[in-house]
Write a protein that holds these residues in place. Structure first.
Motif, PDB file in Angstrom:
ATOM      1  N   LEU A 172      38.320  44.399  38.318  1.00 44.49           N
ATOM      2  CA  LEU A 172      38.971  44.277  37.023  1.00 44.49           C
ATOM      3  C   LEU A 172      40.052  45.329  36.804  1.00 44.49           C
ATOM      4  CD1 LEU A 172      35.889  43.455  34.786  1.00 44.49           C
ATOM      5  CD2 LEU A 172      37.595  41.882  35.679  1.00 44.49           C
ATOM      6  N   ARG A 173      39.911  46.467  37.488  1.00 48.38           N
ATOM      7  CA  ARG A 173      40.937  47.508  37.376  1.00 48.38           C
ATOM      8  C   ARG A 173      42.150  47.211  38.249  1.00 48.38           C
ATOM      9  NH1 ARG A 173      36.607  51.418  37.065  1.00 48.38           N
ATOM     10  NH2 ARG A 173      36.593  51.555  39.331  1.00 48.38           N
ATOM     11  N   ALA A 174      42.009  46.272  39.162  1.00 48.67           N
ATOM     12  CA  ALA A 174      43.078  46.003  40.125  1.00 48.67           C
ATOM     13  C   ALA A 174      44.302  45.407  39.439  1.00 48.67           C
ATOM     14  CB  ALA A 174      42.573  45.040  41.203  1.00 48.67           C
ATOM     15  N   SER A 175      45.476  45.716  39.983  1.00 49.40           N
ATOM     16  CA  SER A 175      46.699  45.034  39.537  1.00 49.40           C
ATOM     17  C   SER A 175      46.683  43.621  40.094  1.00 49.40           C
ATOM     18  CB  SER A 175      47.933  45.792  40.028  1.00 49.40           C
ATOM     19  OG  SER A 175      47.976  45.800  41.441  1.00 49.40           O
ATOM     20  N   ALA A 176      47.123  42.670  39.287  1.00 48.89           N
ATOM     21  CA  ALA A 176      46.989  41.264  39.688  1.00 48.89           C
ATOM     22  C   ALA A 176      48.259  40.498  39.368  1.00 48.89           C
ATOM     23  CB  ALA A 176      45.793  40.628  38.988  1.00 48.89           C
ATOM     24  N   GLU A 177      48.490  39.453  40.170  1.00 44.93           N
ATOM     25  CA  GLU A 177      49.599  38.538  39.913  1.00 44.93           C
ATOM     26  C   GLU A 177      49.156  37.119  40.245  1.00 44.93           C
ATOM     27  OE1 GLU A 177      52.699  38.112  43.162  1.00 44.93           O
ATOM     28  OE2 GLU A 177      52.084  40.203  43.471  1.00 44.93           O
ATOM     29  N   LYS A 200      46.353  37.230  43.122  1.00 45.72           N
ATOM     30  CA  LYS A 200      46.370  38.264  44.148  1.00 45.72           C
ATOM     31  C   LYS A 200      45.998  39.584  43.477  1.00 45.72           C
ATOM     32  CE  LYS A 200      49.628  40.860  47.034  1.00 45.72           C
ATOM     33  NZ  LYS A 200      51.059  41.014  47.400  1.00 45.72           N
ATOM     34  N   ALA A 201      44.897  40.207  43.923  1.00 46.56           N
ATOM     35  CA  ALA A 201      44.412  41.437  43.319  1.00 46.56           C
ATOM     36  C   ALA A 201      44.491  42.567  44.334  1.00 46.56           C
ATOM     37  CB  ALA A 201      42.972  41.261  42.832  1.00 46.56           C
ATOM     38  N   VAL A 202      45.215  43.637  43.981  1.00 49.58           N
ATOM     39  CA  VAL A 202      45.343  44.814  44.841  1.00 49.58           C
ATOM     40  C   VAL A 202      44.460  45.915  44.257  1.00 49.58           C
ATOM     41  CG1 VAL A 202      46.921  46.490  45.859  1.00 49.58           C
ATOM     42  CG2 VAL A 202      47.708  44.152  45.407  1.00 49.58           C
ATOM     43  N   LEU A 203      43.387  46.244  44.971  1.00 49.64           N
ATOM     44  CA  LEU A 203      42.445  47.247  44.488  1.00 49.64           C
ATOM     45  C   LEU A 203      43.014  48.647  44.639  1.00 49.64           C
ATOM     46  CD1 LEU A 203      39.262  45.678  46.102  1.00 49.64           C
ATOM     47  CD2 LEU A 203      40.103  45.357  43.786  1.00 49.64           C
ATOM     48  N   GLU A 204      42.400  49.591  43.926  1.00 56.38           N
ATOM     49  CA  GLU A 204      42.913  50.959  43.939  1.00 56.38           C
ATOM     50  C   GLU A 204      42.844  51.590  45.322  1.00 56.38           C
ATOM     51  OE1 GLU A 204      40.731  52.993  40.936  1.00 56.38           O
ATOM     52  OE2 GLU A 204      41.933  52.193  39.277  1.00 56.38           O
ATOM     53  N   GLY A 225      43.450  50.103  48.010  1.00 52.19           N
ATOM     54  CA  GLY A 225      44.449  49.480  48.871  1.00 52.19           C
ATOM     55  C   GLY A 225      44.068  48.119  49.406  1.00 52.19           C
ATOM     56  N   THR A 226      42.811  47.696  49.238  1.00 51.19           N
ATOM     57  CA  THR A 226      42.385  46.377  49.697  1.00 51.19           C
ATOM     58  C   THR A 226      43.019  45.295  48.833  1.00 51.19           C
ATOM     59  OG1 THR A 226      40.276  47.303  50.413  1.00 51.19           O
ATOM     60  CG2 THR A 226      40.392  44.911  50.163  1.00 51.19           C
ATOM     61  N   THR A 227      43.459  44.198  49.477  1.00 53.53           N
ATOM     62  CA  THR A 227      44.032  43.059  48.756  1.00 53.53           C
ATOM     63  C   THR A 227      43.161  41.835  48.977  1.00 53.53           C
ATOM     64  OG1 THR A 227      46.266  43.937  49.085  1.00 53.53           O
ATOM     65  CG2 THR A 227      46.080  41.631  48.440  1.00 53.53           C
ATOM     66  N   VAL A 228      42.777  41.175  47.895  1.00 55.90           N
ATOM     67  CA  VAL A 228      41.961  39.967  47.972  1.00 55.90           C
ATOM     68  C   VAL A 228      42.563  38.908  47.064  1.00 55.90           C
ATOM     69  CG1 VAL A 228      39.823  41.190  48.534  1.00 55.90           C
ATOM     70  CG2 VAL A 228      40.439  40.786  46.132  1.00 55.90           C
ATOM     71  N   VAL A 229      42.045  37.693  47.185  1.00 55.92           N
ATOM     72  CA  VAL A 229      42.428  36.597  46.301  1.00 55.92           C
ATOM     73  C   VAL A 229      41.229  36.267  45.418  1.00 55.92           C
ATOM     74  CG1 VAL A 229      43.061  34.164  46.152  1.00 55.92           C
ATOM     75  CG2 VAL A 229      44.136  35.631  47.862  1.00 55.92           C
ATOM     76  N   VAL A 230      41.462  36.242  44.111  1.00 48.87           N
ATOM     77  CA  VAL A 230      40.417  35.884  43.155  1.00 48.87           C
ATOM     78  C   VAL A 230      40.769  34.519  42.567  1.00 48.87           C
ATOM     79  CG1 VAL A 230      39.211  36.534  41.044  1.00 48.87           C
ATOM     80  CG2 VAL A 230      40.026  38.307  42.609  1.00 48.87           C
ATOM     81  N   LYS A 231      39.855  33.572  42.730  1.00 51.91           N
ATOM     82  CA  LYS A 231      40.072  32.226  42.178  1.00 51.91           C
ATOM     83  C   LYS A 231      39.196  32.075  40.941  1.00 51.91           C
ATOM     84  CE  LYS A 231      40.828  28.765  44.846  1.00 51.91           C
ATOM     85  NZ  LYS A 231      42.143  28.296  44.351  1.00 51.91           N
TER      86      LYS A 231
END
Length: 658
Positions: free
Chosen positions: A361-366, A378-382, A384-390
Motif C-alpha cells: 500500500l505504501r508503494a508508488s503505483a500507476e 504497476k507497484a514499485v515497492l520501497e 525496489g521490487t516491482t510487481v503487478v497488482v490486479k
C-alpha cells in the motif's frame, strides 16, 4: 446410279471429318491466351525486378501469379505482391488484359503514375496497388471501372484531389487512400455499399461531408486541416463585420471601452472565485490531516497512514479503511484481528518475496490497463521490487471458494505461464499479485504506433511468440486441466527471450460466475460461449485460433476496417479466402520478408481449423502446438537447404502464394 450415291456419301464424310479436325485444331489453339501472354511478356520484359518470376515457354496459365479462366483462354487473376518490381508500370501491357478481375501489385517498388490505359480493365473487381512509390494524381480512368469492389491505393505518393467521379464506382465496398499526399476538399462519396473507408494521413482540408461522418475518426486522422464529423468541429472563420464609416465614432469608442471593462470585471471575478476555491480546499485538507493524525494516534501504528496513501492504487476511501483494518479502538486483540484480516497470502513460489500488505500500500503505483476481469497496477515497492497488482471486480464466489481456487492456481508452474504470487481477500477488495514483465504485451507490440519509423514484428518473432503462448495453454489443458477462459493478445506478456513469452489471467473466470460472459473482448469469444457463458477447452482453442489470425493479418479481432458492422476476424478471413484473395489477408508488414509465404499459409490453415464453428471439429491444443512445431522445423530445414544451395550454385526459383 449406286456408284455416284456412294461417292457422294464418301465426299460428305471427308468434309465432315475435315471440319471436325479444324474445330479441334481451333480449340487447341485457343487453349493458350495468346494476346494476354503477349501483354504479360511485354510487362515483365520492360520493368526491372529483383528476382525472376520464371515466366518461360510453358503456358501463361501456369506462370507464377497468373490464373486463367476455366477454358484457359484469358487471364483473370494477376497477383504479384512483394516480388521486387521496380520502376514505372509500362503502358500498353497490363491494360490489355481485358478479362482481368483481380490485379495485385502491392508491396513492390513501383513508381511513376498509374497507367491511364487501366481504364480498359472493364471487368476488374479488385485493384491492390498499396505500399509502392506511385505518384501523380488518381487517374480518371479508374473511376470508369464500374465493377470495382475494392480499391487500395494506400501507402504511395499520390497527389492532387480525390475525384468526385469516385461516386461512379457504385459496387465499391472498400476504398483505401491513406498515407498519400492527396489535397483539397474531401468530396461527398455517396456509395451505399461502401463499408471500409480510409483517407487518413494526407493533406486534405475543409469539413468532412455529412455522408461520411459515420466512419470512425481513424479514417480521417492525420489531415491537419480536416475538421467536422468524428473529428473536432470546424472553427468559424467569419470575422465580425467592420463598423460603418457613417457610424458615430464617439459611440463606437464608448462601446469598445465598455467591452474592455466587462472583460476586466469578468477576469477579476474569476480570480476571486478561484482563490475562494483554493482556500476551501486548503481548509478541507487541513481538517482531513487533523482527523488522520487522530486516527493514527488511536490505532498506535502506521496501518491507517498506509491506507491513506493507498489512493495511488485507485481504491476508494472505504476500501482503504478495510485494507488498513478499519480499527479505531485500542488493544492487542483488535490489533491482532486487524493484522489477520490484512494478511497478504503468498502462494506457490511467491513466498520468496519479502513484503507485506503495508509495503504494497505504501508503494508508488500507476495504472497499466483495465481488462475484462479488473484493473492492473504497476507497484514499485520501497525496497525496489516491482510487481503487478490486479484489482478484481464483480467477484461472485465466497471467501472460502476464492481462497481454494487461488491456492490451486498458485501451484500451476510453466515457463510460458505468468505465475500467481499472492492474493488478498476482504469484503470490498480482492487483489492478486503477479511478477512484472517490463517488455509489455503482444497487443501493444503488434498494434502500437503503426506507421513510419516503426520496427515491424518479423515473422520469426511472431512464430516464436505464438508457439510460446500455445505451449503455455497446452500445459494448462493437460497437466492441471485448467481452462484459461480469457485468451487474447493483451494477456500474452513478453520477455526479452520471446520463447519465454507468458500467458496471464488464466483460470480466473470461475470467480465471476455466469452473470457476465467470460472473455468480454467479443473478437476472441467462441460462438458457443455466447449461450453457455462458460468457457471450455474447445473455446480456448477458438480464442487461440483468433490470436494466430491476429498475428498473421496484423489486425485486431474487432477492428472496424474489417468490413461490415459486426464482422469478426475469422469471418473476414474466411470471406477473403473464399474469394481467392488469400495473399490479401496477410499483414503488409510481413510481405517485406522473403520466402515465408508457404509457412504463413500453413499457419493460416492451422488457425482456420481452430476457429471452426462446431467445437468438436476443432483440434486439441497439444495437436495445434505439434502442427506449429512441424511448420517451424520444416522452415529451419528449408533455411538450411537454401544456405547449402546458395553456397554452391544458383538459388531455386522463389515461390509466391497469390
Amino acid at each position: 446410279m449406286a456408284l455416284p450415291v456412294r461417292l457422294l456419301v464418301l465426299v460428305l464424310l471427308v468434309v465432315v471429318i475435315g471440319e471436325t479436325g479444324k474445330l479441334s485444331t481451333l480449340r487447341l489453339l485457343r487453349a493458350e491466351p495468346t494476346q494476354d501472354r503477349t501483354a504479360l511478356l511485354a510487362f515483365i520484359n520492360r520493368i526491372p525486378h529483383e528476382r525472376r518470376l520464371r515466366w518461360d515457354n510453358s503456358s501463361a496459365c501456369d506462370w507464377v501469379g497468373v490464373t486463367c479462366d476455366d477454358n484457359r483462354t484469358a487471364v483473370v487473376f494477376l497477383r504479384l505482391p512483394g516480388v521486387g518490381l521496380i520502376g514505372t508500370i509500362p503502358s500498353g501491357t497490363l491494360g490489355n488484359l481485358s478479362a482481368l478481375r483481380v490485379l495485385s501489385l502491392r508491396s513492390n517498388r513501383l513508381s511513376g503514375p498509374i497507367p491511364a490505359d487501366f481504364r480498359g480493365l472493364a471487368l476488374l473487381r479488385s485493384l491492390y496497388l498499396q505500399n509502392n512509390l506511385l505518384s501523380g494524381s488518381i487517374p480518371s480512368g479508374l473511376t470508369q471501372l464500374t465493377r470495382l469492389v475494392r480499391l487500395d491505393l494506400s501507402g504511395n505518393n499520390l497527389t492532387g484531389a480525390i475525384p468526385f467521379a469516385i461516386n461512379n464506382l457504385t459496387h465499391l465496398t472498400g476504398l483505401f487512400l491513406q498515407n498519400n499526399r492527396l489535397s483539397g476538399n474531401l468530396p461527398p462519396i455517396n456509395i451505399d455499399s461502401l463499408v471500409a473507408f480510409n483517407v487518413s494521413y494526407n493533406r486534405l482540408n475543409g469539413s468532412i461531408p455529412k455522408i461520411l461522418e459515420h466512419f470512425s475518426a481513424s479514417s480521417f486522422v492525420g489531415n491537419l486541416d480536416l475538421c467536422g464529423g468524428p473529428l473536432p468541429p470546424c472553427n468559424p472563420f467569419f470575422p465580425s463585420p467592420a463598423p460603418s464609416p457613417a457610424a458615430n465614432p464617439v459611440n463606437g469608442s464608448s462601446k469598445k471601452k465598455l467591452s474592455k471593462a466587462a472583460k476586466i470585471a469578468i477576469a477579476v471575478a474569476a480570480g476571486v472565485v478561484l482563490l475562494l476555491i483554493l482556500l476551501l480546499l486548503l481548509v478541507c485538507l487541513a481538517y482531513r490531516r487533523r482527523r488522520q493524525r487522530a486516527r493514527d494516534k488511536a490505532a498506535k501504528g502506521t496501518a491507517a497512514a498506509t491506507a491513506a496513501r493507498s489512493g495511488d492504487t485507485g481504491m476508494t476511501s472505504s476500501s482503504k479503511d478495510d485494507l488498513s483494518g478499519g480499527v479505531s479502538g485500542s488493544g492487542t486483540a483488535s490489533a491482532v484481528a486487524a493484522a489477520e484480516r490484512n494478511r497478504l497470502v503468498f502462494v506457490g513460489k511467491g513466498g520468496g518475496y519479502s513484503f507485506d500488505l503495508e509495503d504494497l500500500l505504501r508503494a508508488s503505483a500507476e495504472v497499466l490497463g483495465k481488462g475484462s476481469v479488473g484493473t492492473s497496477y504497476k507497484a514499485v515497492l520501497e525496497e525496489g521490487t516491482t510487481v503487478v497488482v490486479k484489482r478484481l471486480k464483480d467477484v461472485a464466489v465466497s471467501k472460502r471458494e476464492f481462497e481454494v481456487h487461488i491456492e490451486s492456481l498458485g501451484k500451476v508452474e510453466h515457463d510460458n505461464l505468468l505465475p500467481l504470487r499472492a492474493y488478498y481477500y476482504s469484503k470490498d477488495e480482492k487483489l492478486l499479485v503477479f511478477d512484472y514483465l517490463p517488455a509489455g504485451s503482444l497487443s501493444s507490440l503488434l498494434h502500437g504506433s503503426r506507421g513510419s519509423g516503426r520496427t515491424p514484428l518479423d515473422w520469426d518473432s511472431r512464430m516464436r511468440i505464438a508457439l510460446a503462448a500455445g505451449r503455455g495453454l497446452s500445459h494448462l489443458h493437460t497437466a492441471p486441466q485448467v481452462v484459461h477462459g480469457n485468451v487474447k493478445a493483451s494477456n500474452v506478456l513478453l520477455r526479452t527471450d520471446l520463447d519465454s513469452a507468458a500467458l496471464s489471467d488464466f483460470g480466473l473466470h470461475t470467480l465471476f460466475g455466469t452473470t457476465a460472459p467470460p472473455n468480454r473482448v467479443a473478437g476472441y469469444r467462441a460462438p458457443e460461449v455466447l449461450e453457455t457463458r462458460r468457457p471450455t477447452f474447445k473455446s480456448d482453442v477458438y480464442s487461440f485460433g483468433v490470436l494466430l489470425l491476429e498475428l498473421l493479418t496484423g489486425k485486431a479481432p474487432n477492428q472496424a476496417s474489417l468490413g461490415e458492422d459486426g464482422i469478426d476476424l475469422p469471418r473476414w478471413v474466411q470471406s477473403v479466402v473464399r474469394e481467392e484473395w488469400t495473399a490479401e489477408v496477410f499483414d503488409v508488414e510481413l510481405m517485406r520478408y522473403p520466402n515465408i509465404e508457404e509457412e504463413m499459409v500453413q499457419l493460416l490453415q492451422v488457425a482456420m481449423a481452430c476457429v471452426a464453428i462446431v467445437p468438436d471439429t476443432r483440434p486439441d491444443l497439444p495437436d495445434v502446438v505439434r502442427m506449429m512445431e512441424e511448420i517451424v522445423s520444416r522452415t529451419e530445414s528449408n533455411d538450411e537447404g537454401r544456405r547449402v544451395v546458395g553456397s554452391g550454385g544458383p538459388s531455386p526459383p522463389p515461390t509466391t502464394t497469390p
